[in-house]
Design an enzyme around this catalytic site. Sequence first.
Site, PDB file in Angstrom:
ATOM      1  N   GLY A   1       0.807  -1.220   0.000  1.00  0.00           N
ATOM      2  CA  GLY A   1       0.000   0.000   0.000  1.00  0.00           C
ATOM      3  C   GLY A   1       0.839   1.268   0.000  1.00  0.00           C
TER       4      GLY A   1
ATOM      5  N   TYR B   1      -9.960   0.202   6.725  1.00  0.00           N
ATOM      6  CA  TYR B   1      -9.303   1.409   6.232  1.00  0.00           C
ATOM      7  C   TYR B   1     -10.373   2.420   5.784  1.00  0.00           C
ATOM      8  CZ  TYR B   1      -5.066  -1.459   6.317  1.00  0.00           C
ATOM      9  OH  TYR B   1      -4.026  -2.258   6.715  1.00  0.00           O
TER      10      TYR B   1
ATOM     11  N   GLN C   1       5.127 -15.226  10.968  1.00  0.00           N
ATOM     12  CA  GLN C   1       6.142 -14.766  11.924  1.00  0.00           C
ATOM     13  C   GLN C   1       7.077 -13.705  11.369  1.00  0.00           C
ATOM     14  OE1 GLN C   1       8.198 -17.774  14.197  1.00  0.00           O
ATOM     15  NE2 GLN C   1       6.378 -19.036  14.278  1.00  0.00           N
TER      16      GLN C   1
ATOM     17  N   CYS D   1      10.629 -13.714   5.431  1.00  0.00           N
ATOM     18  CA  CYS D   1       9.847 -14.944   5.459  1.00  0.00           C
ATOM     19  C   CYS D   1      10.586 -15.981   6.297  1.00  0.00           C
ATOM     20  CB  CYS D   1       9.624 -15.461   4.036  1.00  0.00           C
ATOM     21  SG  CYS D   1       8.877 -17.099   4.000  1.00  0.00           S
TER      22      CYS D   1
ATOM     23  N   LYS E   1      -1.461 -26.945  12.645  1.00  0.00           N
ATOM     24  CA  LYS E   1      -0.113 -26.681  12.115  1.00  0.00           C
ATOM     25  C   LYS E   1       0.292 -27.729  11.079  1.00  0.00           C
ATOM     26  CE  LYS E   1       1.900 -23.666  15.483  1.00  0.00           C
ATOM     27  NZ  LYS E   1       2.986 -23.349  16.408  1.00  0.00           N
TER      28      LYS E   1
ATOM     29  N   ARG F   1       3.491 -16.782  34.623  1.00  0.00           N
ATOM     30  CA  ARG F   1       3.906 -15.956  35.749  1.00  0.00           C
ATOM     31  C   ARG F   1       3.422 -14.514  35.587  1.00  0.00           C
ATOM     32  NH1 ARG F   1       9.674 -17.901  37.471  1.00  0.00           N
ATOM     33  NH2 ARG F   1       9.747 -18.211  35.228  1.00  0.00           N
TER      34      ARG F   1
END
Length: 601
Positions: A58, A165, A338, A352, A420, A563
């Site tokens: 974009g 948007y 990721q 990638c 996965k 925790r």
Amino acid sequence: RYPLLFAPLDLGFTQLKNRAIMGSMHTGLEEAENGFPRLAAYFGERARGGVGMIITGGISPNSEGGVGAKLQTKEEAQQHRVVTDAVHATAPDVKICMQILHMGALAHNPQCVAPTAVKSRIGSFTPRELDEDGIEKQLADFAHCAAMARQSGYDGVEIIGSAGYLLSTFLVEKTNLRCDQWGGPFENRMRFPVEVIRRVRAAVGADFILIFRISAMDMLEDGMSWDEILILAKAVEAAGANIISTHFTWHEANVPTLATMVPRAAFTQVTGRLRKALTVPLITSNRINMPDVAESVLARGDADLISMARPMLADPELILKAQQGREDEINTCIACNQACLDHAFSARMTSCLVNPRACHETELNYRAAPAPKRLAVVGAGPAGLAYATVAAQRGHKVTLFEAADEIGGLFNLAKRIPGKEEFHETLRYYRRMIELHGVELHLNTRVDAATLRAMAFDEVIIATGVEPRRPLLEGIDSPKVVSYADAILGRKSIGKRVAVMGAGGIGFDVAELISHTGVSASVDVKVFAREWGIDFENHPRGGVTGVQPQVAAASRTVYLMQRKTDAVGKGLGTDNRMDPPADTEAAGGADDQWGRVSEDR
Ligand code: SF4
């Protein structure tokens, strides 16, 4: 091979050589130093790789648009020329279109604008409400930007009218509270996006590709109804769009549409329904990552064109390999997000996970080794596999040692987690690369220093991975305590009430695996729709309004403990993380500071 995928598409004034599109994705190169020459190399490689049309990341029409890169001035146009020239010189039969992105209320910019001053759940600022002059300025800026794109050598533009948007916020009642000609009844709410198309078409002429990206299912409670989508699509067509591209979510929606847990081609049926009512070609997208999936989407009549963005990062030669019958050499996008979307949404350079060359084409190149060596690589997990196969490709003589009876290391744990399944593809790819580049593989072989020394390698590369940390907790030696590897591989039995200590990625994976019942939603669209509360058949507003998610009851109770007092999952990648479903109980602050979530499934 793939007769539908490789059929040309005639747009009248121009032709696409096939039905494969590299979809838009912001990479960070747009704003980087020396970014445009790097973009030229990045897109040039994809153009060589056989795709029919490329859509850039974009680019804003003005500074309110919120993307760092904009196209308004002659100087900015010159930068874009570097990209279009490179693509056309590399592959004259490949088209390149620039996406015009105005982020509206999602712009990370205190000057952001919207139809109404409604702050998005995921926005940084409350936008300024546009007055009549402000609306006129935005319309003029869109038209000017498109004209500049044409001058910069692009073959067309894509206008994004979805995802939360600017344009899409005019369409939906909750973000458009206006009572003037730009708000109120749907005919008024769609006036701004349709006027953008008219102005752009007038500015660029008839012989320029104009794609409009529409929310075909926005996944919002009280989002757009099917009737409104149809009315909008027909108006978009009449206003001068050559192609309509279907998009399936707003960024603030709570339904995954891109993550690896989403079934392949899960949403194309929505495009198919829209296609029946229109005459212009339609693009579909989302989780189409292999050529056979693309071909079957086309065969079902769901779309005219297939957009693949992340799969082109993972393998720039995807289409070429499909054409040449080399499918087993495709480095498949596993939809982990990721290194691409998680980076893009946190303003980091995109790349990638399975192809670190993506967006680094000018600096990371695997040249032939001037003096080939004998190399030992110890460990055939992802790092060892990547090193061994690239070194062999460069001409080194590589021997790869693996103590286990299969390659893959921790990927062999990941592939067992429901959702996965795509991780199998990476292992298939590396098996083929080992074969193709002549890596000598020794499975079931644990080597020591003496053995390696005796074999007189020139260099030894240690890629043996990590040993899980064993926390010093009271009771850690109890037979009831099981490591994550033993839990995932089924080497130890698991009871009915389970505490998972640690709510990072592995904790979530273990919780998912041991609480899962029935078929994995990622391989069955109906199960996926049921679990996430999507009604594909009746398409209520947004596809989700009034639909209760239904998850099969689990056979055990799982406590996921951390925790930190933050909400669980906060540290996971932004694009794989959804807000907790309503039936998830979160409680922090137990005596020892471990919070907990009971997964009720
Ligand atoms: Fe696909 Fe993951 Fe690579 Fe992104 S980082 S392109 S999701 S494999």
